[in-house]
Design a protein around this motif. Structure first.
Motif, PDB file in Angstrom:
ATOM      1  N   SER A  55       1.215  -1.183  -0.102  1.00 14.32           N
ATOM      2  CA  SER A  55      -0.298   0.074  -0.441  1.00 14.32           C
ATOM      3  C   SER A  55       1.006   1.209   0.116  1.00 14.32           C
ATOM      4  O   SER A  55       0.762   1.956  -0.496  1.00 14.32           O
ATOM      5  CB  SER A  55      -0.990  -0.113   1.114  1.00 14.32           C
ATOM      6  OG  SER A  55      -1.774  -1.438   1.102  1.00 14.32           O
ATOM      7  N   VAL A  56       2.001   1.235   0.778  1.00 12.45           N
ATOM      8  CA  VAL A  56       2.558   2.424   1.220  1.00 12.45           C
ATOM      9  C   VAL A  56       3.489   2.658  -0.524  1.00 12.45           C
ATOM     10  O   VAL A  56       3.898   3.777  -0.645  1.00 12.45           O
ATOM     11  CB  VAL A  56       4.081   2.460   1.898  1.00 12.45           C
ATOM     12  CG1 VAL A  56       5.185   3.326   1.902  1.00 12.45           C
ATOM     13  CG2 VAL A  56       3.195   1.716   3.548  1.00 12.45           C
ATOM     14  N   SER A  57       3.614   1.514  -1.661  1.00 11.11           N
ATOM     15  CA  SER A  57       4.989   2.168  -2.353  1.00 11.11           C
ATOM     16  C   SER A  57       2.945   2.058  -3.408  1.00 11.11           C
ATOM     17  O   SER A  57       4.064   2.699  -4.506  1.00 11.11           O
ATOM     18  CB  SER A  57       5.349   0.710  -2.742  1.00 11.11           C
ATOM     19  OG  SER A  57       4.084  -0.485  -3.511  1.00 11.11           O
ATOM     20  N   ARG A  58       2.579   1.795  -3.982  1.00  9.56           N
ATOM     21  CA  ARG A  58       1.244   2.142  -4.810  1.00  9.56           C
ATOM     22  C   ARG A  58       0.167   3.530  -3.959  1.00  9.56           C
ATOM     23  O   ARG A  58      -0.134   4.326  -4.701  1.00  9.56           O
ATOM     24  CB  ARG A  58       0.366   0.735  -4.953  1.00  9.56           C
ATOM     25  CG  ARG A  58       1.646   0.033  -5.222  1.00  9.56           C
ATOM     26  CD  ARG A  58       0.805  -1.150  -5.541  1.00  9.56           C
ATOM     27  NE  ARG A  58       1.165  -2.008  -6.167  1.00  9.56           N
ATOM     28  CZ  ARG A  58       1.459  -3.128  -7.381  1.00  9.56           C
ATOM     29  NH1 ARG A  58       1.623  -2.389  -8.297  1.00  9.56           N
ATOM     30  NH2 ARG A  58       2.303  -3.640  -7.539  1.00  9.56           N
ATOM     31  N   PHE A  59       0.089   4.247  -2.994  1.00  7.50           N
ATOM     32  CA  PHE A  59      -1.197   4.665  -2.577  1.00  7.50           C
ATOM     33  C   PHE A  59      -0.553   5.791  -2.321  1.00  7.50           C
ATOM     34  O   PHE A  59      -0.052   5.601  -0.397  1.00  7.50           O
ATOM     35  CB  PHE A  59      -2.021   4.032  -1.877  1.00  7.50           C
ATOM     36  CG  PHE A  59      -2.543   2.671  -2.428  1.00  7.50           C
ATOM     37  CD1 PHE A  59      -3.623   2.478  -3.881  1.00  7.50           C
ATOM     38  CD2 PHE A  59      -2.402   1.904  -1.470  1.00  7.50           C
ATOM     39  CE1 PHE A  59      -4.199   2.036  -4.524  1.00  7.50           C
ATOM     40  CE2 PHE A  59      -3.377   0.298  -2.655  1.00  7.50           C
ATOM     41  CZ  PHE A  59      -4.163   1.088  -3.795  1.00  7.50           C
TER      42      PHE A  59
ATOM     43  N   LYS B  18       1.040   6.260   2.156  1.00  8.65           N
ATOM     44  CA  LYS B  18       2.545   7.343   2.028  1.00  8.65           C
ATOM     45  C   LYS B  18       2.503   7.917   3.036  1.00  8.65           C
ATOM     46  O   LYS B  18       3.153   8.387   3.812  1.00  8.65           O
ATOM     47  CB  LYS B  18       3.271   7.781   0.401  1.00  8.65           C
ATOM     48  CG  LYS B  18       4.708   8.138   0.067  1.00  8.65           C
ATOM     49  CD  LYS B  18       5.716   7.175   0.621  1.00  8.65           C
ATOM     50  CE  LYS B  18       6.817   8.211   0.927  1.00  8.65           C
ATOM     51  NZ  LYS B  18       7.126   9.304   1.920  1.00  8.65           N
ATOM     52  N   SER B  19       1.513   8.713   2.833  1.00  7.08           N
ATOM     53  CA  SER B  19       1.846  10.016   3.686  1.00  7.08           C
ATOM     54  C   SER B  19       1.474   9.421   5.397  1.00  7.08           C
ATOM     55  O   SER B  19       2.101  10.335   6.561  1.00  7.08           O
ATOM     56  CB  SER B  19       0.329  10.767   3.584  1.00  7.08           C
ATOM     57  OG  SER B  19       0.563  11.305   1.855  1.00  7.08           O
ATOM     58  N   MET B  20       0.607   8.286   5.271  1.00  7.08           N
ATOM     59  CA  MET B  20       0.612   7.664   7.073  1.00  7.08           C
ATOM     60  C   MET B  20       2.105   7.482   7.742  1.00  7.08           C
ATOM     61  O   MET B  20       2.481   7.709   8.686  1.00  7.08           O
ATOM     62  CB  MET B  20      -0.677   6.437   6.807  1.00  7.08           C
ATOM     63  CG  MET B  20      -1.228   6.310   8.284  1.00  7.08           C
ATOM     64  SD  MET B  20      -2.649   5.745   8.085  1.00  7.08           S
ATOM     65  CE  MET B  20      -2.511   3.958   7.529  1.00  7.08           C
TER      66      MET B  20
END
Length: 161
Positions: A37-41, A45-47
């Protein structure tokens, strides 16, 4: 007549090997999902960036302690005690509210926590113990905190063209 709450009844040592292994697998799947999720959304990434800001001054040795205490404490309270009183859905909703964001960039955190509250609640009912939920919760917290502090994710490398 009110039934006496006894969350300790959810810790059967004979079930630890099986349910601990299940918890490691469940936790690993959730961590993989969060890394992807961090790599795609951008919201993920903000979280992660917000968590990195919060955690950056923590000594590395505090990660396992934070993961252990939050996993055991939250599972004992939410799944071991509160769930018996209000049921799976309400304990999950309250669990999500307890994880209410302190920053708009973390709007997804209580939704994720509520979803995990439902999963942990049903796992606790299905296994009859808290081991799977405690181990999964601890795995998720420790691995994600460790990766956040190290700056590790499944991010795609950006190249300029």
């Amino acid at each position: 007549m009110v039934q006496e709450l006894n969350p300790a009844r959810y810790f059967h040592l004979r079930s630890l090997p099986l349910h601990g292994t299940m918890g490691l697998l469940l936790g690993g799947v959730v961590v993989l999902f969060s890394r992807i999720s961090v790599s795609r959304f951008s919201w993920a990434k903000s979280m992660e960036d917000e968590f990195r800001t919060l955690l950056r001054d923590q000594p590395f040795w505090t990660i396992p302690l934070l993961a252990l205490f939050s996993a055991v404490g939250e599972e004992l309270f939410f799944r071991g005690a509160l769930q018996e009183v209000v049921g799976v859905w309400w304990q999950a909703a309250i669990f999500g509210l307890v994880h209410f964001p302190f920053s708009r960039k973390m709007w997804a955190w209580p939704l994720f926590a509520m979803g995990m509250g439902v999963v942990f609640g049903w796992v606790t009912i299905g296994t009859g113990t808290l081991w799977c939920a405690v181990v999964a919760h601890g795995t998720i917290n420790s691995l994600n905190m460790w990766m956040i502090l190290r700056g590790t994710s499944c991010r795609k490398e950006q190249t300029s063209e």
